[in-house]
Scaffold this motif. Sequence first.
Motif, PDB file in Angstrom:
ATOM      1  N   MET A   1       0.851  -1.188   0.000  1.00 43.20           N
ATOM      2  CA  MET A   1       0.000   0.000   0.000  1.00 43.20           C
ATOM      3  C   MET A   1       0.885   1.235   0.000  1.00 43.20           C
ATOM      4  SD  MET A   1      -2.995  -1.052   2.697  1.00 43.20           S
ATOM      5  CE  MET A   1      -3.851   0.512   2.445  1.00 43.20           C
ATOM      6  N   LYS A   3      -0.277   4.474  -0.587  1.00 43.53           N
ATOM      7  CA  LYS A   3      -1.147   5.649  -0.599  1.00 43.53           C
ATOM      8  C   LYS A   3      -1.307   6.158   0.822  1.00 43.53           C
ATOM      9  CE  LYS A   3      -5.371   2.851  -0.254  1.00 43.53           C
ATOM     10  NZ  LYS A   3      -6.696   2.563  -0.831  1.00 43.53           N
ATOM     11  N   ILE A   5      -2.792   7.210   4.347  1.00 44.39           N
ATOM     12  CA  ILE A   5      -3.869   6.621   5.147  1.00 44.39           C
ATOM     13  C   ILE A   5      -4.956   7.662   5.359  1.00 44.39           C
ATOM     14  CG2 ILE A   5      -4.432   5.754   7.463  1.00 44.39           C
ATOM     15  CD1 ILE A   5      -1.660   4.438   7.448  1.00 44.39           C
ATOM     16  N   GLU A 197      -8.657  -5.632   4.472  1.00 45.56           N
ATOM     17  CA  GLU A 197      -9.360  -4.624   3.671  1.00 45.56           C
ATOM     18  C   GLU A 197     -10.601  -4.087   4.375  1.00 45.56           C
ATOM     19  OE1 GLU A 197      -8.548  -5.427  -0.943  1.00 45.56           O
ATOM     20  OE2 GLU A 197      -9.912  -6.906  -0.047  1.00 45.56           O
ATOM     21  N   ASP A 210      -7.855   1.796   5.843  1.00 42.30           N
ATOM     22  CA  ASP A 210      -6.467   1.661   5.403  1.00 42.30           C
ATOM     23  C   ASP A 210      -5.579   1.080   6.495  1.00 42.30           C
ATOM     24  OD1 ASP A 210      -7.064   2.985   2.897  1.00 42.30           O
ATOM     25  OD2 ASP A 210      -7.171   4.843   4.068  1.00 42.30           O
ATOM     26  N   ASN A 326      -1.133  -4.255   7.837  1.00 42.27           N
ATOM     27  CA  ASN A 326      -1.747  -2.967   8.186  1.00 42.27           C
ATOM     28  C   ASN A 326      -2.584  -3.073   9.456  1.00 42.27           C
ATOM     29  OD1 ASN A 326      -3.747  -4.556   6.964  1.00 42.27           O
ATOM     30  ND2 ASN A 326      -4.854  -2.765   6.173  1.00 42.27           N
TER      31      ASN A 326
END
Length: 505
Positions: A1, A3, A5, A197, A210, A326
């Motif tokens: 990931m 991107k 949060i 997810e 996220d 995550n």
Amino acid sequence: MNKPIKKIVIVGGGTAGWMSAALLKKMLQQRVEIELVESEEIGIIGVGEATIPPIQTFNAVLGLNEAEFLRETRATIKMAIRFDHWKQCGDSYFHTFGAPGATLGYSSFQHYWLRARQQGLSSAGLWEYDLNYLCCNAGVFGKFNSKDPLYQLPYAYHFDSALYGRYLRKLSEQAGVVRTEGKISSVNVHPDSGFVESVQMENGQLIGGDLFIDCSGMRGLLIQGALHTGYEEWGHWLPCDRALAVPSQRFEKTLPYTRAIAHKVGWQWRIPLTHRNGNGLVYSSQYLSDDEAAHMLMSNLDSVALADPKPIQFNTGRTLQQWNKNVIAVGLSSGFLEPLESTSIHLIQSAIVRLAKNFPNAGFSVAQVNEYNQDSKREYETVRDFIILHYHLNERDDHDFWRYLRNMPIPERLAHKMELFRETGAVVNDAGDIFLDSSWLQVMMGQGIMPRDYHASADLPPAAELSAMLEQIAAAKRKPLAQLPSHDDFLFQYAGVTREVTQGG
């Protein structure tokens, strides 16, 4: 990931969930959306009622008013823990948040005290130079404006952890945290990355995010259930695996310290709040049956029980990666160490502060995750060793439980600390250790280690000068006692805790 949060999902409420929500919202404000998912039907353990001084910093960062906090959480002041029967039956000592004596150059106060004891220059005990200890014995407490280190009076709190969670929930929701009521039926993990997810609610709602914080307690719904992270057990060092908790009527006078009372198997806590006492027994099912434990606890209460004992089962140890993919485990999902030194709430605090300091900006960094996990590991291990210290340094011969703990092999670093202190009187601290030198000093001394030697600089003052210096320090420590209010009077004058609450059952 890779991107930024944008949304954090916290799974579970209680103390861990709402401490996480409150601090992250304070830090990130509107930059990140925070949603907390919890169910009123799922109970919380909620027996963590004692803290250590860094809780003041946490509350201050949140902007909490201390007097309001004391009222809202039925809190009292905690300056120390008193350990009864840990070395031998009938023995007692204090582990205070203060420190004996005063800083004297590069060698600690205990070296001068050790010389004076060995040469017959003073018969005063080490704790007679500790203001926290003197205040505990006198039952007094107050706030000092003095910057003189002689008059430092470090303190923490006893509070109702369920009320603390509700207090932080109110503040968090006012700040914009969204709370969703309901049970989670499943966790959705990306088939390629392994990242969580979303969580699926029983009512069909899908909650995506996220970054996920697992505050689901010992079951570890995300960190273990979904990611199968693994767990390192420490039961061979800390064999207690059960606890019973029960509230009882409070006393007329509120002591400003916790008690930890050793029994033939395990130990009993007693924590004074303004509306009740918190009590519990930590024990090993290998040495004591549940029925025997219940009898032991209930027959050793100092006031009338207000409920039936609540059973708790646990495996001492830690989650192998407290940050995995995550998901970050906070609270009991990250591990369990028995509450002998009141570290449960602090480990929640340190985990969420560690996340705040290492919060990812544009995606997840492997190096950042590894650093978080290394810091977490070090912290858990140093707390573990400090707890082992209490058990291992016992001289009791009334049960196999204590004999096993005294004779078992211990972690190498702990063995080195003990031997260094025994030979030289020196205390060494490690990175990540939440306990100061004075804490290790007091427990090692309280459990019976008397150093054979002291630092060379302690021989510099002439005998008469050393004797006079120690008496001056002792007199200075005793000086404030007559001016300080009783603990209950302080709570009334400072926080507005009413006489009815203070004296009620």
